[in-house]
Write an enzyme that holds these catalytic residues in place. Structure first.
Site: not given
Length: 347
Positions: A181, A183, A186
């Site tokens: 999570g 990124g 993301c």
């Protein structure tokens, strides 16, 4: 239901405390490292910064550019065996120590991987990549890949907890990708509520991996060179970058030119609607998109960005008296903070 009350930290929550140093110049700092892998044969040497296996980042053009700086690229999994063969025949063989073949975990992926490795025997690194590394099927795939390709260096992920790092290493992985999570494109944490602050994930997973003789790759969450330094300071052996390497000449993604002449490059997560439309005929009814699509101002050659990252990392080492990147984690003391930098003139 249970609650863990221990505080978990991201890169924004800490800074590295300076220490007395005998170094007189950044030029004295050595960033290259040498690793011996748990299962996968000979040692590796290079600068352990890695381009993410996203089709907008982990391109063959990016691999060639980063290899000039001793950096690594996990090429995205959508290249065909024919593309791999052409790449290897036109220069890929010369940088085989700086590239990994990426794969998913279904039967077709396994067959495609076998073909690529059979046709290009010098390829040594395999990146088995899924969003959720906690699935039993994933562990089984790592085991079968180790059995089928015993001499290869296997990268597996993503996970964020020490016990799962240990399980993957025991299943045959050499390096484990850490990050769920963080990124820049993301949206897993928004869509699912699942994740783990990246710095704490690095610290805990590195401890687990190093106890077994394995390595970890910090995957995601780095916005600036200082974050890369914090990841290494926390114990990461490699740092994988996505957004920081996007938007360049060597990056994938459509180049968009606006009416005013400004140029942008498309960048998206591999679980985004854009990626799923491109490779899976859209988002299946039983799932949601967990990535977003953005346009990044075109940034020219990636070489300038690489030099900026490496320069920042060398500077970090001089601030704490680390003559080599290997020494950085031993010389790192994190202090918790409420703010990072002066934002008077914006970001």
């Amino acid at each position: 239901m249970r609650i863990e009350n221990d505080i978990k930290l991201g890169f924004k929550d800490v800074m590295i405390r300076p220490k007395r140093s005998t170094l007189s110049s950044r030029a004295e700092v050595t960033l290259a490292r040498k690793f011996k892998f748990l299962h996968g044969g000979d040692a590796w040497q290079g600068i352990p910064i890695m381009a993410a296996n996203m089709d907008t980042v982990g391109t063959m053009e990016m691999a060639a550019a980063l290899a000039e700086h001793q950096l690594f690229t996990a090429l995205h999994k959508h290249y065909t065996p024919a593309q791999w063969k052409t790449f290897m025949e036109t220069g890929g063989t010369a940088i085989t120590e700086q590239i990994a073949v990426s794969t998913g975990t279904n039967d077709a992926d396994a067959k495609k991987l076998a073909v690529i490795l059979a046709e290009n025997s010098t390829l040594r690194f395999v990146c088995i990549d899924v969003a959720n590394g906690y699935a039993e099927k994933f562990v089984d795939f790592v085991k079968s890949t180790r059995e089928k390709h015993p001499g290869k260096v296997i990268i597996a992920g993503n996970v964020v907890t020490g016990e799962m790092v240990e399980e993957l290493l025991l299943a045959g992985a050499d390096m484990v990708k850490v990050g769920i999570g963080p990124g820049s494109v993301c949206t897993t944490r928004v869509k699912t509520g699942v994740g783990y602050p990246q710095l704490s994930a690095i610290i805990e997973c590195a401890d687990a991996a190093h106890g077994l003789g394995g390595q970890i790759i910090s995957d995601g969450g780095c916005k600036v060179p200082g974050d890369v330094a914090k990841a290494f300071g926390g114990g990461a052996d490699f740092v994988m970058l996505g957004g920081m390497l996007a938007g360049h000449e060597e990056s994938g993604g459509q180049l968009v030119e606006k009416e005013d002449g400004s140029k942008y490059k498309q960048f998206y997560g591999m679980s985004s609607e854009t990626a799923m439309e491109k490779y899976a005929n859209g988002v299946a009814e039983y799932r949601a998109s967990e990535g977003k699509t953005i346009e990044i101002p075109f940034r020219g050659s990636v070489s300038d960005t690489v030099l900026d990252i490496l320069g920042g990392l060398r500077s970090t080492c001089t601030y704490v008296g680390a003559q080599s990147l290997k020494e950085l984690t031993k010389r790192t003391t994190f202090i918790r903070v409420q703010e990072q930098h002066n934002e008077w003139f914006g970001e």
